[in-house]
Design an enzyme around this catalytic site. Structure first.
Site, short mmCIF file in Angstrom:
data_model
loop_
_atom_site.label_atom_id
_atom_site.label_comp_id
_atom_site.label_asym_id
_atom_site.label_seq_id
_atom_site.Cartn_x
_atom_site.Cartn_y
_atom_site.Cartn_z
N PHE A 181 -13.60 4.94 31.62
CA PHE A 181 -12.26 4.74 31.10
C PHE A 181 -11.42 3.62 31.72
O PHE A 181 -11.62 3.56 32.88
CB PHE A 181 -11.41 6.01 30.70
CG PHE A 181 -10.71 6.42 31.99
CD1 PHE A 181 -9.34 6.32 32.55
CD2 PHE A 181 -11.45 7.29 32.62
CE1 PHE A 181 -8.76 6.75 33.52
CE2 PHE A 181 -10.89 8.23 33.72
CZ PHE A 181 -9.82 7.95 34.55
N CYS A 182 -10.73 2.91 31.14
CA CYS A 182 -9.97 1.84 31.68
C CYS A 182 -8.72 1.61 30.74
O CYS A 182 -8.35 2.37 30.07
CB CYS A 182 -10.71 0.53 31.54
SG CYS A 182 -11.25 -0.14 30.21
N THR A 183 -7.97 0.50 30.84
CA THR A 183 -6.38 0.12 30.21
C THR A 183 -6.79 0.24 28.91
O THR A 183 -6.30 0.74 27.99
CB THR A 183 -5.90 -0.87 30.78
OG1 THR A 183 -5.64 -0.81 32.38
CG2 THR A 183 -4.40 -0.94 30.36
#
Length: 248
Positions: A181-183
């Protein structure tokens, strides 16, 4: 709050970046938008702020190009534009990984929607009973603002460090389901493709990243805020500017 903020990206081959830069610059200035659009041979990455009317107009403008017809911007609101000016920039990659063979346009890694991920985290396992590992692909100062409970991160300063750090931990993921996951989805998409390429069997990317998760699942299983690359510095789980200011 009257300013609409959007972010979106698309991995797609762009052979006309100079012309695209000129056209997008002109249209964004005409609409009095603020923010940044990145154009690279591998695709487009968009961060824009403006009035509802202006945002709707630029999204319609982008989607009129068949290459961007399926753009799905993530939205949040703020009292003021979180950008000072408008820039359209040409880059080598829309997110720098320095792995030219990682080409998301050629085939994405599997994704998991926010609602399904929340169910997995509620249960503590995926639909087949495997342990779920949340792998944060963001930089150290982003992770410091907030992340998922018990998430793994490699304390990286820049995303290009991720492949080397991952290589030392491949055995950790045997028999587990990994969700990168990331922004907003762009880094975790590249990271998931890389993880599949180096032999991690069950890898998903969080569809739309943390911001889409906030939109659809709220702050469940998340602690803190989400760092964003504009003057808001971070947003809370209700997608409002975080109360405290961060300092890198």
């Amino acid at each position: 709050m009257s300013v609409v903020n959007i972010s979106c990206y698309k991995f797609v081959t762009l052979a006309d970046r100079e012309a695209l830069k000129a056209a997008l610059t002109a249209r964004c200035l005409e609409l009095d938008l603020k923010g940044t659009i990145l154009l690279a041979p591998e695709g487009i990455n968009v961060f824009l702020a403006g009035s509802r009317q202006a945002i709707d107009a630029i999204v319609a403008h982008l989607r009129a190009d068949p290459r961007f017809s399926d753009l799905a911007p993530k939205e949040s609101l703020s009292a003021e534009p979180p950008f000072k000016r408008m820039r359209v920039r040409l880059k080598k990659e829309i997110i720098t990984m320095k792995h030219p063979l990682i080409r998301p346009e050629a085939g994405r890694a599997p994704s998991v929607p926010a609602a399904t991920l929340k169910q997995w985290l509620d249960r503590g396992c995926d639909d087949e009973g495997r342990p779920v590992v949340m792998l944060d692909t963001r930089n150290d100062y982003e992770v410091a603002a907030g992340t998922f409970e018990n998430a793994v991160d490699y304390d990286i300063g820049v995303f290009s460090e991720f492949p080397l750090r991952l290589a030392a931990h491949l055995p950790d993921y045997a028999g587990k389901t990994v969700v990168s996951f990331c922004t907003g989805g762009i880094r975790c998409e590249k990271a998931a493709i890389h993880m599949k390429a180096v032999g991690i069997e069950r890898v998903y990317q969080l569809e739309g990243g943390i911001l889409k998760y906030f939109e659809e699942a709220g702050g469940a299983h998340y602690r803190g805020d989400c760092f964003v690359f504009d003057e808001r510095e971070a947003v809370s789980a209700d997608l409002q500017p975080a109360a405290g200011r961060l300092h890198r």
